[in-house]
Design an enzyme around this catalytic site. Structure first.
Site, PDB file in Angstrom:
ATOM      1  CD  GLU A 183     -12.764  -9.584  95.660  1.00 28.38           C
ATOM      2  OE1 GLU A 183     -12.240 -10.667  95.966  1.00 28.38           O
ATOM      3  OE2 GLU A 183     -12.621  -9.052  94.539  1.00 28.38           O
TER       4      GLU A 183
ATOM      5  CE  LYS B 110      -9.776 -11.011  93.203  1.00 31.49           C
ATOM      6  NZ  LYS B 110     -10.552  -9.854  92.805  1.00 31.49           N
TER       7      LYS B 110
ATOM      8  CG  HIS C 103      -8.877  -8.352  98.260  1.00 37.30           C
ATOM      9  ND1 HIS C 103     -10.128  -8.161  97.738  1.00 37.30           N
ATOM     10  CD2 HIS C 103      -8.028  -8.398  97.201  1.00 37.30           C
ATOM     11  CE1 HIS C 103     -10.039  -8.104  96.414  1.00 37.30           C
ATOM     12  NE2 HIS C 103      -8.775  -8.242  96.059  1.00 37.30           N
TER      13      HIS C 103
ATOM     14  CD  GLU D  53      -6.075  -5.446  94.727  1.00 36.91           C
ATOM     15  OE1 GLU D  53      -5.460  -6.155  93.937  1.00 36.91           O
ATOM     16  OE2 GLU D  53      -7.042  -5.861  95.394  1.00 36.91           O
TER      17      GLU D  53
ATOM     18  N   GLY E  68     -11.943  -6.614  88.727  1.00 41.51           N
ATOM     19  CA  GLY E  68     -12.832  -7.546  88.039  1.00 41.51           C
ATOM     20  C   GLY E  68     -13.798  -6.874  87.079  1.00 41.51           C
TER      21      GLY E  68
ATOM     22  N   GLY F 212      -5.735 -10.544  89.799  1.00 47.03           N
ATOM     23  CA  GLY F 212      -6.864 -11.431  90.057  1.00 47.03           C
ATOM     24  C   GLY F 212      -7.111 -12.345  88.872  1.00 47.03           C
ATOM     25  N   GLY F 213      -8.104 -12.007  88.077  1.00 45.53           N
ATOM     26  CA  GLY F 213      -8.552 -12.871  86.983  1.00 45.53           C
ATOM     27  C   GLY F 213      -7.434 -13.369  86.083  1.00 45.53           C
TER      28      GLY F 213
HETATM   29  P1  13P Z   1      -8.724  -8.460  88.879  1.00 46.90           P
HETATM   30  O1  13P Z   1      -7.296  -8.529  88.367  1.00 46.90           O
HETATM   31  O2  13P Z   1      -9.539  -9.644  88.526  1.00 46.90           O
HETATM   32  O3  13P Z   1      -9.367  -7.146  88.530  1.00 46.90           O
HETATM   33  O4  13P Z   1      -8.638  -8.496  90.491  1.00 46.90           O
HETATM   34  C1  13P Z   1      -7.745  -7.659  91.142  1.00 46.90           C
HETATM   35  C2  13P Z   1      -7.669  -8.067  92.561  1.00 46.90           C
HETATM   36  O5  13P Z   1      -8.610  -7.895  93.315  1.00 46.90           O
HETATM   37  C3  13P Z   1      -6.438  -8.719  93.027  1.00 46.90           C
HETATM   38  O6  13P Z   1      -6.417  -8.840  94.414  1.00 46.90           O
END
Ligand code: 13P
Length: 254
Positions: free
Chosen positions: A101, A13, A99, A171, A177, A237-238
């Protein structure tokens, strides 16, 4: 027995400066010999791709890289955008498309996502197509309808055979997140549904499709998620921002 090779991709990200990116890649490189069998990729912010590519070239394909987004056009007067051919020029293999987001913060409709998917393939990139429902949609029992609509936009635009050169990531938006992971059964149910919808169009594409799960995957919960029959890896992600945690997830997949 599935022939699908597990796949773990890190989505950084909008995180990291040069020093952190270099340290993170060095941490991954330190563990690369014990990665197991899974294919591994990282998707840094655009501006860090040259640095990451330079370091990962030494792995000779063991760890690949990609972008997090691309424009629908190959070049031209589109201020602030980055195209598929530009990503290929830095030897990106993958690009994340659709994605949640991007869909929610940048207004990317199903139609735009389908255009980006096509643009990625036209540039020789492998799209990682993200699908997923919001919490409100899940609570309204609309998960399957939403995921099917998102998938259909790409099927209608590019055809089922195009999915043979793509990866899909499920997802659930409520799990991204938040620390609230889908249970392995919740994830498996949607993965099975996605594979069945692909099978409606092509049994071969459905059988070969690597379906990744994304949403609060960590070293501690990865193994149980990846043990599900229709979960072939993860989009992280994180936890992809910490080398040890990311390596643990890769090992869980391999
Ligand atoms: P997290 O693993 O931080 O929940 O994020 C997932 C994600 O959006 C990967 O594209």
């Amino acid at each position: 027995m599935s022939q699908r090779r597990p796949f773990v991709a890190g989505n950084w990200k909008m995180n990291g400066a040069r020093a952190q990116a270099a340290a993170l890649i060095d941490g991954i490189l330190a563990g690369v010999s014990a990665l197991g069998d899974a294919e591994v990729a990282v998707c840094p912010p655009f501006i860090l791709i040259p640095l990451v590519a330079e370091k990962l070239r030494s792995t000779r394909g063991r760890v690949l890289w990609g972008g997090q987004n691309l424009d629908t056009h190959p070049s031209g007067a589109y201020t602030g955008e980055i195209s598929g051919p530009m990503l290929r020029d830095f030897d990106c293999t993958y690009v994340i498309v659709g994605h949640s987001e991007r869909r929610s913060f940048y207004g990317e409709s199903d139609a735009i996502v389908a255009e980006k998917f096509a643009a990625a393939q036209a540039a020789g990139l492998v799209p990682i197509l993200c699908l997923g429902e919001t919490l409100a949609e899940r609570e309204a029992d609309e998960t399957e309808r939403v995921v099917e609509r998102q998938l259909r936009a790409v099927l209608d635009r590019s055809g089922v055979e195009s999915l043979a050169r793509a990866t899909i990531a499920y997802e659930p938006v409520w799990a991204i997140g938040t620390g609230r992971t889908a249970t392995p059964q919740q994830a498996q149910d949607v993965h099975r549904f996605i594979r069945a919808r692909l099978a409606d169009k092509s049994a071969a594409v459905a059988a070969g499709m690597r379906l990744l799960y994304g949403g609060s995957v960590k070293g501690a919960n990865a193994r149980e998620l990846f043990a599900q029959p229709d979960i072939d890896g993860g989009l992280i992600g994180g936890a992809s921002l910490q080398a040890e945690e990311f390596l643990a997830i890769c090992r869980a997949a391999g």
